[in-house]
Design a protein around this motif. Structure first.
Motif, PDB file in Angstrom:
ATOM      1  N   ARG A   1       0.843  -1.189   0.000  1.00 39.36           N
ATOM      2  CA  ARG A   1       0.000   0.000   0.000  1.00 39.36           C
ATOM      3  C   ARG A   1       0.880   1.240   0.000  1.00 39.36           C
TER       4      ARG A   1
ATOM      5  N   LYS B   1       0.858   5.803  -0.683  1.00 42.62           N
ATOM      6  CA  LYS B   1       0.051   6.955  -0.271  1.00 42.62           C
ATOM      7  C   LYS B   1      -1.242   7.072  -1.066  1.00 42.62           C
ATOM      8  N   ASP B   2      -1.162   6.791  -2.351  1.00 41.42           N
ATOM      9  CA  ASP B   2      -2.357   6.916  -3.192  1.00 41.42           C
ATOM     10  C   ASP B   2      -2.544   5.699  -4.105  1.00 41.42           C
ATOM     11  N   SER B   3      -1.937   4.565  -3.730  1.00 39.33           N
ATOM     12  CA  SER B   3      -2.063   3.360  -4.550  1.00 39.33           C
ATOM     13  C   SER B   3      -1.946   2.117  -3.680  1.00 39.33           C
TER      14      SER B   3
ATOM     15  N   PHE C   1      -9.854   0.890  -2.334  1.00 37.72           N
ATOM     16  CA  PHE C   1      -9.907   2.287  -1.923  1.00 37.72           C
ATOM     17  C   PHE C   1     -11.178   2.523  -1.129  1.00 37.72           C
TER      18      PHE C   1
ATOM     19  N   GLY D   1     -11.251   7.746  -0.662  1.00 41.14           N
ATOM     20  CA  GLY D   1     -10.224   7.632  -1.689  1.00 41.14           C
ATOM     21  C   GLY D   1      -8.878   7.139  -1.206  1.00 41.14           C
ATOM     22  N   LYS D   2      -8.749   6.826   0.082  1.00 41.77           N
ATOM     23  CA  LYS D   2      -7.470   6.335   0.608  1.00 41.77           C
ATOM     24  C   LYS D   2      -7.331   4.838   0.338  1.00 41.77           C
ATOM     25  N   PRO D   3      -6.118   4.400  -0.038  1.00 41.17           N
ATOM     26  CA  PRO D   3      -5.912   2.968  -0.274  1.00 41.17           C
ATOM     27  C   PRO D   3      -5.898   2.196   1.048  1.00 41.17           C
TER      28      PRO D   3
END
Length: 165
Positions: free
Chosen positions: A37, A39-41, A137, A141-143
């Motif tokens: 995981r 920050k954005d993926s 997600f 929107g957080k992974p």
């Protein structure tokens, strides 16, 4: 085999359920699964072993979609994983109909772990020989990345593996 592992709900003298230990052994013999995981993926990867010459490799899938924003990769017994995947997909649809919102990754991970845990207590069934990495997600929107075990435990991770590494 010892005299303690003939029934699911009988504990060994040292407090272990042998059927759960056997399910964990099935996971260890499975393919390696990795989840990371950012920050954005979030990324899932599965080891690909050589297939038989006559086998169609497109039919062997160890990473499956549970909902539009949730994926699951598993190690262990494929037949057991199919049962969990199908039931989790129905739960995702049921959650959308009932709550009118998509389920969170934590919710579906907890639901899968609860299903696995129920099968460690009931007579007439055996524990699922599957360990799963559930990634996706959340609503904000957080992974998110979670791991479930045959014993019914689940936990959040930044990076983890399961199966033969």
């Amino acid at each position: 085999m010892s005299r303690y592992d003939s029934a699911l709900t009988i504990f060994s003298p040292d407090g272990h359920l042998f059927q759960v230990e056997y399910a964990m052994e099935a996971v260890k013999r499975g393919l390696a699964v990795v989840g990371v995981r950012g920050k954005d993926s979030v990324v899932l990867g599965v080891e690909k072993r050589a297939a038989a010459k006559l086998q169609d490799t497109r039919t062997v899938k160890k990473i499956v979609q549970l909902d539009s924003h949730i994926m699951m990769a598993y190690s262990g017994l494929t037949a057991d994983a199919r049962v969990l995947v199908n039931r989790a997909r129905v739960e995702c649809q049921s959650h959308r109909l009932t709550v009118e919102d998509k389920p969170s990754v934590e919710y579906i991970s907890r639901w899968i772990a609860a299903m696995q845990q129920r099968y460690t207590q009931r007579g007439g069934v055996r524990p699922f020989g599957v360990s799963a990495l559930i990634a996706g997600f959340d609503i904000d929107g957080k992974p998110a990345l979670y791991k479930t075990e045959p014993s019914g435990t689940y936990s959040a991770w930044k990076a983890c593996t399961t199966g033969t590494v």
